[in-house]
Design an enzyme around this catalytic site. Structure first.
Site, PDB file in Angstrom:
ATOM      1  N   HIS B  12      21.305  -9.911 -10.431  1.00 28.03           N
ATOM      2  CA  HIS B  12      22.478  -9.322 -11.106  1.00 28.03           C
ATOM      3  C   HIS B  12      22.444  -7.792 -11.052  1.00 28.03           C
ATOM      4  CE1 HIS B  12      20.033  -9.915 -15.129  1.00 28.03           C
ATOM      5  NE2 HIS B  12      19.669  -8.812 -14.527  1.00 28.03           N
ATOM      6  N   HIS B  59      20.387  -5.203 -20.990  1.00 28.06           N
ATOM      7  CA  HIS B  59      19.575  -4.061 -20.544  1.00 28.06           C
ATOM      8  C   HIS B  59      19.808  -2.877 -21.475  1.00 28.06           C
ATOM      9  CE1 HIS B  59      20.404  -6.649 -17.051  1.00 28.06           C
ATOM     10  NE2 HIS B  59      19.250  -6.260 -16.554  1.00 28.06           N
ATOM     11  N   HIS B 197      11.531  -6.692  -7.953  1.00 28.97           N
ATOM     12  CA  HIS B 197      11.946  -5.288  -8.064  1.00 28.97           C
ATOM     13  C   HIS B 197      11.151  -4.594  -9.148  1.00 28.97           C
ATOM     14  CE1 HIS B 197      14.575  -7.084 -11.164  1.00 28.97           C
ATOM     15  NE2 HIS B 197      15.112  -5.921 -11.489  1.00 28.97           N
ATOM     16  N   GLU B 244      12.150 -10.832 -14.717  1.00 27.76           N
ATOM     17  CA  GLU B 244      13.455 -11.437 -15.003  1.00 27.76           C
ATOM     18  C   GLU B 244      13.569 -12.861 -14.453  1.00 27.76           C
ATOM     19  OE1 GLU B 244      16.537  -7.638 -15.319  1.00 27.76           O
ATOM     20  OE2 GLU B 244      16.517  -8.805 -13.483  1.00 27.76           O
TER      21      GLU B 244
END
Ligand SMILES: [Fe+3]
Ligand SMILES: [Fe+3]
Lengths: 147, 289, 289, 147
Positions: B12, B59, B197, B244
């Site tokens: 996302h 976030h 990431h 995540e």
């Protein structure tokens, strides 16, 4: 105290746990305040004065003023909160992430296009990967340092 | 009776939303990313769900450090796309499904998951970028998402985040909850975030294609093994923000084969690409057999 | 190593705080209520804890319907007594214990309890009235509570609230968490709320002494049986707000005998009185053997 | 929908579950707004105008204006939220709870002092206790009704 932290041996990485969160509480809440447009304007008009409204350490304030995100991270900042500073400056997330490596924007972008940073040598502290402390800063900033 | 018929998994990345909103999706950098979702957009049209149960993480948008819920379920009627500092994304309001969401909340709490119930929040790129990828950005003359969405936010920002196993078990509880709802609804469950990431420090930009593809393999064929991956492996192998991926296990846990009802799942689509901004993009569509 | 040495159970009726703050504690209506805590105040002096882990519920004060956490742990440095509509109670700021609280949060989340971590909240009568009862209101020249307090808020306002069994299991997880903390701290755990009361509708004013006393008996001698009481029994027998008693099970679950470490507990004090405003007042002090 | 509600057979009692919460969301959030002193002043100055700022049903607004807490409960109110109205009026929790029974303040207080309402006949709908629908309102209000 005796919080188990198996992640301390990962190089170039600070995990945002309860201890970091406690250290960085006011720094991060300051960042959160920048989600309101009027606060962004006030901050940009006089950064020091705006920061002085928050019970942050001088180290944290200097981290923000110099846009040294590694320094902000070390003093308890979390990257998703710190990103609000970048947004205030009009930076992309790639620019922010890259700024922590010492690479130029183009260098970092090129690294990502060619597949990103390798995990080899970057799993444990003490290996020889490009994220290890001894290999910092990376890219042009490193060359400048050596020159 | 309501039922979960399919699960969708996707990164996302905020830059994907920004690129699409700015009309850059045909540029050489972005074209391969969006091309990976061409199949998915058609699949969404051909298999339109009545409700999407969308697992994502906030976030530092709706939740600051003042209150950090491990699991939060949205039971509101609607949710506005958040201003994350660049202005709100020009995408439609997200319409909720308060009745089903409340039902799932009650059922899952009674299965010993200690949810936080949320009636007011803005939703950030973690929720809206997957919608854009799977549905495209809706045109002005039909400015709405194809169906109601139940937002389910997972804390993956401050440690300790829930374990993969906890997430996998939660998915199973959600499946039971959905199946005890009277109305006949076709529900899709989406797991978002990941893949490898790292957004911080000298190790920023880490990508691990091998880990990512092994994770995809495991998630499809041996989800219990994927659920057993400890946090530290994500951090070490997939970068600090690779954690995540635990959210994908919630969606996977809700599939019928996990409950012993089918022998595996039908893999409808698989896509992997590097990079989007700082991130590897991974995507799966799984249907129940 | 930190350890839980004792548990305290008490109602947290707001009118008790109001009476004490207004200096009415010697009036005939209130005198018997406060007399029941004379032993307790001395016991607190003789057995001063280093930290109190205080289980209570918020009454639409810090938490509105916007966000309803099932379990919320306070990791802040301090908490202000809330203005519940009559002005804030004139009692000291509550000092937290962020280090121990964070440790417990981490440990308990890793034991599959999905806590919400709270760093900013005001605390209402649910937390401050038990402190007043157990410590007395501190004098002006020593205006502080005797020790730091970790607030632990449980949703008992909107159904479904956590089951008694879930609360009992949580208490056991909290004990393990405390015992894995390095520093040598004497921790008390308090469960508050209850006993029988109903604040709403034509059935308001319900009191069930038999249920209450049977609950006290069970809680002391057979806590697993108390944990097995279903919600509906509290509602039917102890009034709609009697459900608060599930919070006592968290404190009881943290005692050594539940972990098989001792044969029962030492009952130091037991008190029961009707009424305080709309409520039956119950109170126990249990020490580990 | 198929929420299991084993508590529907308890007389004189409304359990605040998800469905009630959804019905009463704006009513309860209006109540919550009364925790701020300036809002209490505005509300008292013109109750109707203040209520009209909230997307509440007319039934809910009438419940508030007439201080009929049972009506507020039936339309999704929760007692801990509704208590903010009582606090604004300077009422105690005992006065508020008592107001829902039809008893006078003295009657309710006397009932509590003599041990509270008995659970006998008040466990299940259809028994003959004083909380059953057929026995409402209680106390003086009932006598007035009969007179
Ligand atoms: Fe994310
Ligand atoms: Fe209470």
């Amino acid at each position: 105290m005796s919080l188990d932290k198996p992640y301390l041996d990962v190089p170039g990485t600070i995990i945002f746990d309860a201890e970091q969160s406690r250290k960085g509480y006011h720094l991060n809440q300051f960042c959160m305040s920048l989600m309101k447009a009027e606060n962004r304007v006030r901050f940009k008009a006089n950064e020091r004065a705006y920061l002085d409204e928050w019970p942050m350490t001088e180290e944290q304030k200097q981290g923000v003023l110099t846009r040294d995100l590694n320094r902000c991270m070390a003093t308890g900042g979390n990257i998703y909160f710190l990103a609000k500073i970048g947004a205030t400056d009009g930076l992309s997330f790639q620019q922010m992430a890259g700024s922590m490596t010492g690479m130029t924007e183009d260098e970092y972008r090129a690294m990502m296009i060619s597949g990103g940073r390798s995990v080899e040598g970057n799993r444990y502290i003490g290996e020889d990967g490009d994220a290890q402390a001894k290999n910092q800063p990376q890219g042009a900033a490193n060359k400048k340092k050596e020159a | 009776m309501a039922r979960i018929t399919a699960s969708v998994y996707t990164s996302h990345v905020p830059a994907i939303g920004a690129a699409l909103d700015a009309g850059k999706d045909k540029e050489p950098y972005w074209q391969p990313v969006f091309a990976g979702y061409d199949y998915s957009k058609q699949w969404m049209k051909d298999n339109k769900p009545d409700v999407v149960f969308l697992v994502y993480n906030d976030h530092a948008t709706a939740f600051s450090l003042d209150m950090i819920p491990t699991f939060a379920i949205g039971t509101a009627a609607q949710y506005q796309p958040a201003d994350e500092g660049y202005g709100a994304r020009p995408v439609p309001t997200v319409i909720g499904h308060p009745e089903l969401a409340s039902h799932i909340a009650q059922s899952v709490i009674q299965q010993d998951f200690d949810l936080t119930i949320v009636n007011k929040m803005d939703v950030d790129h973690g929720l809206t970028v997957p919608l854009s990828l799977m549905c495209g950005n809706p045109p002005k003359d039909a400015f709405h998402w194809p169906c109601p969405v139940i937002p389910f936010a997972v804390n993956v920002v401050q440690y300790p985040v829930p374990s993969g196993q906890r997430c996998f078990n939660l998915g199973q509880a959600i499946r039971r909850a959905v199946e005890s709802y009277d109305e006949d609804l076709n529900v899709h469950i989406w797991g978002t975030g990941g893949m490898s990431h790292q957004l911080q420090g000298p190790r920023a930009g880490l990508i691990n294609k091998d880990f990512d593809n092994a994770f995809l393999d495991k998630l499809i064929a041996d989800p219990a093994a994927a659920a057993a991956i400890p946090h530290i492996d994500y951090v070490r192998e997939a970068g600090s923000e690779g954690i995540e991926l635990v959210m994908w296990l919630i969606a996977r846990g809700a599939m019928a084969d996990v409950a012993g009802r089918a022998d595996g799942v039908n893999l409808k689509h698989r896509f992997f690409h590097v990079p989007a901004s700082n991130t590897a993009v991974g995507h799966l569509i799984l249907e129940n057999k």
